[in-house]
Write an enzyme that holds these catalytic residues in place. Structure first.
Site, PDB file in Angstrom:
ATOM      1  N   ALA A 192       1.621 -37.846  -2.480  1.00 29.07           N
ATOM      2  CA  ALA A 192       1.667 -38.374  -3.841  1.00 29.07           C
ATOM      3  C   ALA A 192       0.748 -37.615  -4.792  1.00 29.07           C
ATOM      4  O   ALA A 192       0.759 -37.859  -5.994  1.00 29.07           O
ATOM      5  CB  ALA A 192       1.274 -39.862  -3.837  1.00 29.07           C
ATOM      6  N   SER A 193      -0.027 -36.681  -4.246  1.00 21.36           N
ATOM      7  CA  SER A 193      -1.071 -36.010  -5.018  1.00 21.36           C
ATOM      8  C   SER A 193      -0.557 -34.767  -5.727  1.00 21.36           C
ATOM      9  O   SER A 193      -0.060 -33.830  -5.098  1.00 21.36           O
ATOM     10  CB  SER A 193      -2.227 -35.637  -4.077  1.00 21.36           C
ATOM     11  N   THR A 194      -0.716 -34.747  -7.038  1.00 25.78           N
ATOM     12  CA  THR A 194      -0.261 -33.608  -7.841  1.00 25.78           C
ATOM     13  C   THR A 194      -0.998 -32.322  -7.485  1.00 25.78           C
ATOM     14  O   THR A 194      -0.391 -31.257  -7.358  1.00 25.78           O
ATOM     15  CB  THR A 194      -0.456 -33.903  -9.334  1.00 25.78           C
TER      16      THR A 194
END
Length: 201
Positions: free
Chosen positions: A13-15
């Site tokens: 989920a981490s950009t």
């Protein structure tokens, strides 16, 4: 022969994990560093910090800056333009389980391809159909990895990886940990982490 080792902790989920996953392969190869890809879940770590969601959602100004920063960095690195997924942060549980179930040789390609689906095409990585398409595109028979991902042994392995990250001091993603326990946080610390891995080998 590798001159150093580095654990790459990332959350789907981490950009900024996306940016690191797009860059780490060639940089590590050039540096002669062997990278271990370690998917983990930020949710339990954020919960321990008192966060109910991503800090980028809790602090809107920070979130707006992050998306603009991501756009600039993607252009700087020659990556496709950013396409925001409809839901942020995404539910990356299935993705993390599948990545954990894959072998060490397959995990980097799956990780990079799925991140591209998420942040360059705006697709929902919690959708099993998206996972299947990525696996098929990499030449995998889809059912076996997904079935293995849902086994209790694999769920326990992902939980252990998250606990290992927390024990190593990881509080965000991406994070890089060298064999001597040095922790580097953030896509912008990747080069420094690789350099330390080489010098500490």
């Amino acid at each position: 022969m590798a001159r150093g080792r580095l654990d790459f902790y990332y959350e789907f989920a981490s950009t900024y994990s996306y940016l690191a996953a797009a860059r780490i392969g060639p940089l590590a190869e050039a540096a002669g560093v062997e990278v271990t890809y370690v998917p983990f879940l930020l949710g339990p770590i954020f919960a321990a910090q008192g966060y109910s969601t991503s800090p980028f959602n809790l602090y809107p100004e920070k979130g707006r800056h992050m998306w603009r920063d991501l756009e600039r960095l993607a252009a700087h690195y020659g990556l496709p333009p950013i396409v925001r997924p409809a839901t942020f942060p995404a539910n990356g549980l299935l993705a993390a389980r599948v990545a954990t179930a894959l072998n060490d040789a397959s995990r980097p390609g799956f990780t990079k391809a799925l991140f591209l689906r998420e942040f360059a095409e705006g697709q929902d990585i919690s959708d099993p159909a998206v996972i299947r398409q990525v696996l098929a595109g990499l030449g995998h028979f889809c059912d076996a990895p997904i079935e293995a991902a849902q086994s209790q042994a694999n769920k326990d392995r992902l939980r252990a990886q998250t606990e290992r990250a927390q024990a190593a001091g990881v509080f965000g993603a991406p994070s890089f940990v060298t064999p001597d326990g040095e922790l580097f946080w953030g896509n912008d610390r990747l080069e420094l982490a690789l350099d330390h891995a080489v010098r500490g080998a």
